[in-house]
Design an enzyme around this catalytic site. Structure first.
Site, mmCIF file in Angstrom:
data_model
loop_
_atom_site.group_PDB
_atom_site.id
_atom_site.type_symbol
_atom_site.label_atom_id
_atom_site.label_comp_id
_atom_site.label_asym_id
_atom_site.label_seq_id
_atom_site.Cartn_x
_atom_site.Cartn_y
_atom_site.Cartn_z
ATOM 1 N N ASP A 27 0.856 -1.180 0.000
ATOM 2 C CA ASP A 27 0.000 0.000 0.000
ATOM 3 C C ASP A 27 0.890 1.228 0.000
ATOM 4 O OD1 ASP A 27 0.777 0.582 2.759
ATOM 5 O OD2 ASP A 27 -0.469 -1.127 3.294
ATOM 6 N N GLU A 57 -2.554 -0.472 -4.802
ATOM 7 C CA GLU A 57 -2.395 0.898 -4.287
ATOM 8 C C GLU A 57 -0.956 1.390 -4.462
ATOM 9 O OE1 GLU A 57 -5.980 1.374 -1.109
ATOM 10 O OE2 GLU A 57 -4.083 0.648 -0.297
ATOM 11 N N THR A 87 -4.894 4.750 -4.841
ATOM 12 C CA THR A 87 -5.691 5.239 -3.728
ATOM 13 C C THR A 87 -5.559 6.763 -3.670
ATOM 14 O OG1 THR A 87 -6.089 5.021 -1.348
ATOM 15 C CG2 THR A 87 -3.802 4.904 -2.075
ATOM 16 N N GLU A 143 -11.997 -0.814 -3.884
ATOM 17 C CA GLU A 143 -12.226 -1.028 -2.454
ATOM 18 C C GLU A 143 -13.150 0.053 -1.902
ATOM 19 O OE1 GLU A 143 -8.602 -1.147 -0.238
ATOM 20 O OE2 GLU A 143 -7.583 -2.485 -1.645
ATOM 21 N N ASP A 187 -16.618 -3.927 19.103
ATOM 22 C CA ASP A 187 -15.400 -4.663 18.764
ATOM 23 C C ASP A 187 -15.686 -6.154 18.903
ATOM 24 O OD1 ASP A 187 -12.867 -5.687 18.436
ATOM 25 O OD2 ASP A 187 -12.163 -5.069 20.414
ATOM 26 N N ASP A 224 -13.571 -8.906 18.327
ATOM 27 C CA ASP A 224 -12.547 -9.894 18.704
ATOM 28 C C ASP A 224 -11.562 -9.409 19.760
ATOM 29 O OD1 ASP A 224 -10.961 -8.119 17.298
ATOM 30 O OD2 ASP A 224 -10.258 -9.572 15.816
ATOM 31 N N ASN A 257 -10.983 -1.653 16.552
ATOM 32 C CA ASN A 257 -11.503 -1.435 15.208
ATOM 33 C C ASN A 257 -10.832 -0.252 14.522
ATOM 34 O OD1 ASN A 257 -13.408 -3.517 15.525
ATOM 35 N ND2 ASN A 257 -14.924 -2.115 16.394
ATOM 36 N N ASP A 309 5.530 -2.351 11.172
ATOM 37 C CA ASP A 309 4.114 -2.465 11.505
ATOM 38 C C ASP A 309 3.794 -3.824 12.115
ATOM 39 O OD1 ASP A 309 2.368 -0.096 10.799
ATOM 40 O OD2 ASP A 309 3.564 -0.248 8.991
#
Length: 445
Positions: A169, A217, A260, A319, A328, A330, A334, A411
């Site tokens: 991305d 992207e 994008t 997208e 939320d 799990d 979010n 990340d």
């Protein structure tokens, strides 16, 4: 997907900017051929602020989403990215039909009016010990298995090659491990070979491929290349491979370039202009558009309109998405919360259907080819009250596992974990289709 999705969770708790529904628009215009991913990342925060949306007065939509859209073409793409289905099922998730009975999720999607499935493909999303990076572990065999199921229920397939081993991305475009250290010419040949071999395998397996994205992207680079002229060289190799396979199999496959940051109209048009000026062989431009990050529908539709008018290329939304709840599912957090609600569209099942209906209406009025909803099947593998980390790690059903840390230390190495997209799915947390999923069928009837 768009990493901006994760970007928000990154600033809050996690960087799920990777989640391709999330890598939103960021960075310096690629019109400057020397611009780099590093430079664009430095500008991301301030530019995202400048394109923020006023959501101070969120009211219920007046859209009647259970009526047909006037003059909607028969071939209008009503698509769904369902890349995470296999790892979801491996993690114990079950999907149900509208009658409450368990059934193949692709059957449910087809029954809801969806005619196209989008599947991302990574080269080698595993570490040296064979542990998956997560986010679906979307290698070629996974795309084949999911693609065959989509084909079985009459849907065509869009293959989204990232040309990376993990999320690609605007924030990151890592070269696959096997391509690291390659000069441009060698990398270009490797990309050609990978594209041709992978696509041939899919067609041999009976997958009805109708579109191929050459990159994901790619505003600011691809496969470790940040100079525009180098990116175009890689794109030409991918395009050549798709054309050759299309001819060999006598199968009409459209070539898509995906961008994008649709809020920057001039930058997007400049990128497309450079592709045309450099004689790149392609058919369509796919744009990411998340209404809670990417500005007005009027601007979105105008960009699609201008791409078609000026360059003679079809355009569509690769997208898009919206939340039906702020809960939320799990325990991971979010990407979308109450502050992201778009004015005029409540965060509810009705609001989700209404905004998707209006997006499709704007896309159609612009003469564009259609839309793909991003990861509408990505739901929790366990309740928010549980520690689901062992499931995410074992099956790759979170956005990233710890095994991706070496490949993506900035990340995945810091923020690996679950799914930040479950409240934007079109199935509830238990796998039941939402009423909003029927909007695809209502738009045609």
């Amino acid at each position: 997907m768009k990493k901006g999705k994760m970007g928000k969770v990154l600033s809050c708790v996690i960087s799920v900017a990777l989640l391709m529904a999330g890598c939103s628009n960021a960075g310096e215009p690629t019109g400057k051929q020397s611009s780099t991913l590093e430079e664009s990342a430095q500008m991301l925060s301030s530019e995202e602020e400048n394109s923020s949306i006023d959501t101070s007065e969120n009211t219920e939509s007046e859209t009647d989403w259970k009526t047909a859209i006037k003059d909607l073409p028969e071939d209008f793409i009503l698509g769904m990215d369902a890349s995470s289905v296999l790892v979801e099922e491996n993690s114990g998730v079950k999907y149900y039909g509208f009658d409450g009975q368990e059934q193949d999720v692709f059957k449910t999607l087809s029954e809801a009016g969806i005619n196209y499935i989008r599947l991302r493909v990574w080269n080698d999303p595993y570490d040296s010990d064979g542990n998956g990076y997560g986010g679906g572990n979307n290698d070629v065999p996974t795309a084949i298995e999911l693609g065959k199921r989509a084909t079985k229920y009459g849907m065509k397939v869009c293959i989204d090659f990232h040309y990376s081993d993990f999320w690609a991305d605007p924030k990151r475009q890592h070269a696959p491990k096997a391509w690291e250290g390659m000069e441009l010419e060698e990398k270009s040949e490797a990309l050609y070979d990978f594209t041709k071999e992978s696509l041939s395998q899919m067609l041999d397996a009976g997958v009805d491929v109708g579109m191929v994205q050459v990159g994901n992207e790619i505003n600011y680079g691809m496969s470790g290349e940040t100079k525009l002229e180098n990116v175009i060289t890689l794109l030409k190799s991918g395009s050549k491979a798709v054309r050759e396979v299309s001819k060999e199999y006598d199968n009409d496959i459209s070539i898509v370039i995906h961008y994008t940051r649709i809020t920057d109209k001039a930058d997007v048009l400049d990128l497309v202009s450079k592709l045309v000026d450099n004689d790149l062989d392609f058919d369509m431009i796919g744009m990411s558009y998340y209404p809670f990050w990417d500005g007005s529908m009027e601007n979105m539709s105008r960009v699609l309109e201008l791409i078609q008018e000026r360059y003679g290329k079809k355009a569509f939304l690769a997208e898009t998405s919206y939340a039906y709840t702020t809960e939320d599912g799990d325990g991971f957090g979010n990407s979308f919360d109450s502050n992201d609600a778009v004015e005029g569209y409540e965060v509810s099942v009705d609001g989700q259907a209404s905004i998707l209906y209006d997006i499709c209406k704007h896309v159609n009025e612009a003469g564009a080819a259609g839309i793909f909803y991003w990861e509408g099947t990505w739901i929790p593998v366990g309740p928010a009250s549980f520690d689901n980390s062992s499931i995410w790690e074992k099956y790759g059903s979170g956005w990233a596992s710890s095994f991706a840390s070496d490949y993506d230390p900035e990340d995945a190495g810091k923020y690996y974990g679950g799914c930040s997209w479950d409240n934007q799915a079109m199935f509830d947390f238990e796998g039941n289709p939402l009423e909003s999923l029927k909007v695809f069928k209502y738009m045609r009837e």
